[in-house]
Write a protein that holds these residues in place. Structure first.
Motif, PDB file in Angstrom:
ATOM      1  N   GLY A 163     -16.375 -63.461 -44.763  1.00 31.24           N
ATOM      2  CA  GLY A 163     -16.733 -64.675 -45.180  1.00 31.24           C
ATOM      3  C   GLY A 163     -16.322 -65.944 -44.392  1.00 31.24           C
ATOM      4  O   GLY A 163     -16.811 -67.002 -44.482  1.00 31.24           O
ATOM      5  N   LEU A 164     -16.182 -65.781 -43.238  1.00 32.36           N
ATOM      6  CA  LEU A 164     -15.925 -66.852 -42.029  1.00 32.36           C
ATOM      7  C   LEU A 164     -17.243 -67.125 -41.477  1.00 32.36           C
ATOM      8  O   LEU A 164     -17.774 -66.625 -40.769  1.00 32.36           O
ATOM      9  N   GLU A 165     -17.692 -68.483 -41.959  1.00 26.55           N
ATOM     10  CA  GLU A 165     -19.099 -68.705 -41.196  1.00 26.55           C
ATOM     11  C   GLU A 165     -19.014 -69.901 -40.113  1.00 26.55           C
ATOM     12  O   GLU A 165     -20.238 -69.824 -39.258  1.00 26.55           O
ATOM     13  N   ARG A 166     -17.949 -70.321 -40.222  1.00 27.46           N
ATOM     14  CA  ARG A 166     -17.791 -71.673 -38.651  1.00 27.46           C
ATOM     15  C   ARG A 166     -16.480 -71.340 -38.371  1.00 27.46           C
ATOM     16  O   ARG A 166     -15.505 -71.234 -39.014  1.00 27.46           O
ATOM     17  N   ILE A 167     -16.426 -71.236 -36.960  1.00 24.55           N
ATOM     18  CA  ILE A 167     -14.976 -70.827 -36.234  1.00 24.55           C
ATOM     19  C   ILE A 167     -14.841 -72.116 -34.932  1.00 24.55           C
ATOM     20  O   ILE A 167     -16.004 -72.120 -34.340  1.00 24.55           O
ATOM     21  N   ALA A 168     -13.831 -72.321 -35.016  1.00 28.83           N
ATOM     22  CA  ALA A 168     -13.374 -73.445 -33.925  1.00 28.83           C
ATOM     23  C   ALA A 168     -12.367 -72.980 -33.041  1.00 28.83           C
ATOM     24  O   ALA A 168     -11.392 -72.241 -33.523  1.00 28.83           O
ATOM     25  N   VAL A 169     -12.855 -73.018 -31.646  1.00 26.53           N
ATOM     26  CA  VAL A 169     -11.805 -72.052 -30.726  1.00 26.53           C
ATOM     27  C   VAL A 169     -11.147 -73.396 -30.157  1.00 26.53           C
ATOM     28  O   VAL A 169     -11.658 -74.096 -29.374  1.00 26.53           O
ATOM     29  N   MET A 191     -25.851 -62.902 -41.823  1.00 23.89           N
ATOM     30  CA  MET A 191     -25.175 -63.652 -40.705  1.00 23.89           C
ATOM     31  C   MET A 191     -24.465 -62.338 -40.038  1.00 23.89           C
ATOM     32  O   MET A 191     -23.580 -61.708 -40.506  1.00 23.89           O
ATOM     33  N   THR A 192     -24.673 -62.017 -38.771  1.00 28.38           N
ATOM     34  CA  THR A 192     -23.947 -61.053 -38.021  1.00 28.38           C
ATOM     35  C   THR A 192     -22.774 -61.634 -37.510  1.00 28.38           C
ATOM     36  O   THR A 192     -21.865 -61.034 -36.961  1.00 28.38           O
ATOM     37  N   ARG A 193     -22.608 -62.984 -37.207  1.00 29.56           N
ATOM     38  CA  ARG A 193     -21.305 -63.370 -36.809  1.00 29.56           C
ATOM     39  C   ARG A 193     -21.116 -64.706 -36.918  1.00 29.56           C
ATOM     40  O   ARG A 193     -21.969 -65.592 -37.354  1.00 29.56           O
ATOM     41  N   PRO A 194     -19.876 -65.594 -36.966  1.00 33.16           N
ATOM     42  CA  PRO A 194     -19.877 -66.961 -37.442  1.00 33.16           C
ATOM     43  C   PRO A 194     -20.401 -67.870 -36.413  1.00 33.16           C
ATOM     44  O   PRO A 194     -20.466 -67.512 -35.029  1.00 33.16           O
ATOM     45  N   HIS A 195     -20.885 -68.937 -36.526  1.00 42.33           N
ATOM     46  CA  HIS A 195     -21.187 -69.956 -35.841  1.00 42.33           C
ATOM     47  C   HIS A 195     -19.966 -70.583 -35.004  1.00 42.33           C
ATOM     48  O   HIS A 195     -18.764 -70.623 -35.800  1.00 42.33           O
ATOM     49  N   THR A 196     -19.861 -70.606 -33.520  1.00 41.40           N
ATOM     50  CA  THR A 196     -18.617 -70.629 -33.102  1.00 41.40           C
ATOM     51  C   THR A 196     -18.446 -71.924 -32.168  1.00 41.40           C
ATOM     52  O   THR A 196     -19.569 -71.948 -31.314  1.00 41.40           O
ATOM     53  N   THR A 197     -17.740 -72.976 -32.321  1.00 37.12           N
ATOM     54  CA  THR A 197     -17.750 -73.946 -31.520  1.00 37.12           C
ATOM     55  C   THR A 197     -16.098 -74.189 -30.596  1.00 37.12           C
ATOM     56  O   THR A 197     -15.108 -74.085 -31.219  1.00 37.12           O
ATOM     57  N   VAL A 198     -16.184 -74.426 -29.346  1.00 33.92           N
ATOM     58  CA  VAL A 198     -15.054 -74.811 -28.766  1.00 33.92           C
ATOM     59  C   VAL A 198     -14.786 -76.185 -28.676  1.00 33.92           C
ATOM     60  O   VAL A 198     -15.607 -76.912 -28.220  1.00 33.92           O
ATOM     61  N   ILE A 199     -13.517 -76.321 -28.920  1.00 34.71           N
ATOM     62  CA  ILE A 199     -13.100 -77.879 -28.919  1.00 34.71           C
ATOM     63  C   ILE A 199     -12.016 -78.029 -28.000  1.00 34.71           C
ATOM     64  O   ILE A 199     -10.873 -77.429 -28.287  1.00 34.71           O
TER      65      ILE A 199
END
Length: 228
Positions: A149-155, A1-9
């Motif tokens: 180790g951060l796979e999922r990020i919420a912005v 994984m090159t970067r975390p999956h990122t979701t804006v909420i």
């Protein structure tokens, strides 16, 4: 994984504002929206927040719901996601509530910003991503977060942070709650600030779901990549 999956909420008014002109910390979303936000936060390994948003609210969005805490435990995750504050100069008041909450705290900044926190406690880890005149090198920062180790990020905002990430093609999804009020104001912040995009080059979204709950609309979008 090159970067975390990122979701804006984000929650926004019917005219597309995420706060009023004085950036009041008062949340205008309903209890349904707050529950939705907490659910999304519980899915994340880390929360990204801009320093301006932190200065306004002065605290972090924590997971409180016992079922969500149990869900994280079953998934082998710590009770709370890492709270990452993004700021090139790191001018943050160490006396605000954020620094006394039982959460892991990281700072994403530049070498200049890191110096402000060398001699004082507050952050468990400081990530330095030097982008020169541009401030933070977002590509390098996201690569490092993946290595940690951060796979999922919420912005969770604000608009300048979201704009920077959209410009770098680092956002995968948007959750936007449309709330039944009009805020107005040319200077009131919107979900995506910055210099904006020309229509021809503007990122395109795919609507994954739309649900009405009470008087609010919950919109879920996926960012369409150019190769798609």
């Amino acid at each position: 994984m090159t970067r975390p999956h990122t979701t804006v909420i984000l929650a926004m008014s019917a005219d597309g504002k995420i706060a009023d002109t004085v950036r009041s910390p008062t949340l205008f979303g309903s209890p349904n929206d707050k529950a939705h936000l907490e659910t999304q936060v519980a899915l994340a390994d880390a929360i990204l927040v801009g320093a301006t948003t932190l200065r306004s609210g002065k605290s972090a969005m924590r997971v409180i719901n016992p079922e969500l805490l149990k869900q994280r435990e079953q998934q082998g995750k710590p009770p709370q996601p890492v709270q990452i504050i993004c700021s090139r100069n790191a001018q943050i008041n160490p006396e605000i509530k954020f620094f006394s909450q039982p959460i892991p705290r990281w700072l994403l900044t530049t070498p200049q910003g890191a110096k402000r926190w060398e001699q004082q406690p507050g952050f468990d880890r400081i990530l330095i991503a030097n982008g020169g005149d541009k401030g933070i090198d977002w590509q390098a920062a996201f690569s490092e977060m993946a290595q940690l180790g951060l796979e999922r990020i919420a912005v969770l905002g604000g608009g300048e942070l979201v704009a920077s990430l959209v410009a770098e093609d680092l956002i995968d999804e948007f959750w936007l709650t449309v709330c039944p009020l009009i805020i107005g104001g040319a200077k009131a912040p919107t979900p995506v600030e910055g210099t904006g995009f020309l229509t021809a080059q503007a990122p395109r979204l795919e609507l994954l779901s739309a649900a009405q709950v009470g008087q609010e609309l919950f919109l879920h979008y996926r960012v369409q990549r150019k190769e798609e």
